[in-house]
Design an enzyme around this catalytic site. Structure first.
Site, PDB file in Angstrom:
ATOM      1  N   HIS A   1      43.399 -91.703  11.237  1.00  0.00           N
ATOM      2  CA  HIS A   1      43.562 -92.601  10.417  1.00  0.00           C
ATOM      3  C   HIS A   1      43.334 -93.998  11.368  1.00  0.00           C
ATOM      4  O   HIS A   1      43.997 -93.967  12.335  1.00  0.00           O
ATOM      5  CB  HIS A   1      44.928 -92.864   9.601  1.00  0.00           C
ATOM      6  CG  HIS A   1      45.280 -93.971   9.134  1.00  0.00           C
ATOM      7  ND1 HIS A   1      44.668 -94.372   7.816  1.00  0.00           N
ATOM      8  CD2 HIS A   1      46.118 -94.995   9.236  1.00  0.00           C
ATOM      9  CE1 HIS A   1      45.082 -95.415   7.323  1.00  0.00           C
ATOM     10  NE2 HIS A   1      45.908 -95.778   8.274  1.00  0.00           N
TER      11      HIS A   1
ATOM     12  N   LYS B   1      45.388-102.952  10.850  1.00  0.00           N
ATOM     13  CA  LYS B   1      43.904-102.484  11.549  1.00  0.00           C
ATOM     14  C   LYS B   1      42.600-103.159  10.807  1.00  0.00           C
ATOM     15  O   LYS B   1      41.780-103.560  11.559  1.00  0.00           O
ATOM     16  CB  LYS B   1      44.097-101.035  11.149  1.00  0.00           C
ATOM     17  CG  LYS B   1      45.189-100.285  12.083  1.00  0.00           C
ATOM     18  CD  LYS B   1      45.199 -98.864  11.879  1.00  0.00           C
ATOM     19  CE  LYS B   1      45.406 -98.492  10.531  1.00  0.00           C
ATOM     20  NZ  LYS B   1      46.569 -98.656   9.817  1.00  0.00           N
TER      21      LYS B   1
ATOM     22  N   ASP C   1      39.319 -96.728   8.052  1.00  0.00           N
ATOM     23  CA  ASP C   1      40.445 -95.808   7.329  1.00  0.00           C
ATOM     24  C   ASP C   1      40.361 -94.435   7.557  1.00  0.00           C
ATOM     25  O   ASP C   1      41.202 -94.010   8.286  1.00  0.00           O
ATOM     26  CB  ASP C   1      40.225 -96.037   5.853  1.00  0.00           C
ATOM     27  CG  ASP C   1      41.704 -95.798   5.225  1.00  0.00           C
ATOM     28  OD1 ASP C   1      42.780 -95.911   5.922  1.00  0.00           O
ATOM     29  OD2 ASP C   1      41.729 -95.357   4.185  1.00  0.00           O
TER      30      ASP C   1
ATOM     31  N   ARG D   1      53.744-105.350  30.978  1.00  0.00           N
ATOM     32  CA  ARG D   1      53.228-106.762  31.186  1.00  0.00           C
ATOM     33  C   ARG D   1      52.280-106.874  32.257  1.00  0.00           C
ATOM     34  O   ARG D   1      51.478-108.044  32.131  1.00  0.00           O
ATOM     35  CB  ARG D   1      54.489-107.801  31.230  1.00  0.00           C
ATOM     36  CG  ARG D   1      55.264-107.876  29.897  1.00  0.00           C
ATOM     37  CD  ARG D   1      56.528-108.801  30.340  1.00  0.00           C
ATOM     38  NE  ARG D   1      55.956-110.188  30.500  1.00  0.00           N
ATOM     39  CZ  ARG D   1      56.193-111.012  29.540  1.00  0.00           C
ATOM     40  NH1 ARG D   1      56.498-110.747  28.310  1.00  0.00           N
ATOM     41  NH2 ARG D   1      55.914-112.197  29.769  1.00  0.00           N
TER      42      ARG D   1
END
Length: 175
Positions: free
Chosen positions: A17, A38, A56, A122
């Site tokens: 997916h 997405k 998808d 980070r």
């Protein structure tokens, strides 16, 4: 030719997916929970000149020890489902240059909902990997919040991946 055909036909296969997009020549699999954005990110990347491979349901195959190739099922090829718009034909909207049939999966970008309690790398010193069909693929985890331009971050992730693949790591060099 028959051996080549049979190797591809019987290669280990799985449906994942996500959205697979060719970004600056890098096959980027965008993954995340349902509703994470997405398809919207993929659509914006296509509008910015990149190419859709699958939306998808991405069919991935392991063609060699470290080679994962993704494509779309022929019935949904070049189509996207976008909430609020429905099914769109990317090839008709943006032209033949906006799609491709298959692409090597080189990078995974996972969209995670923003959470103040989640610890985020980070500096780019930590490496994360996603295992697809037994192959570890570099993964960037992007926190998603309203107002963030995720498509530009995916572009930078693809460019950063290309730099890292050449043997350089700017974060480690700076450190």
């Amino acid at each position: 030719m028959l051996t080549f055909f049979l190797e591809r036909e019987f290669a280990p296969t799985e449906v994942v997916h996500g959205v697979l997009v060719d970004v600056f020549g890098v096959g980027v699999m965008i993954m995340g929970s349902s509703g994470a954005g997405k398809s919207e990110c993929g659509l914006e990347l296509i509008e910015r000149g990149h190419r859709l491979v699958a939306d998808d349901a991405v069919m991935i195959k392991r063609l060699a020890k470290n080679l994962i190739v993704g494509s779309a099922a022929s019935t949904i090829q070049h189509h996207m489902e976008v909430r609020g718009l429905g099914i769109v034909d990317v090839e008709l909207l943006f032209g033949i240059g906006s799609v491709r049939d298959e692409k090597r999966v080189s990078l995974v970008v996972r969209l995670d909902p923003w959470n103040d309690n989640t610890e985020i790398d980070r500096l780019g010193m930590d490496e994360h990997f996603c295992n697809l069909l037994g192959v570890d693929i570099r993964e960037y985890i992007l926190p998603v919040a309203s107002g963030r331009n995720i498509s530009i971050l995916v572009e930078v992730a693809a460019l950063q991946h290309r730099i890292n693949a050449s043997g350089r790591n700017p974060a480690k060099e700076l450190n």
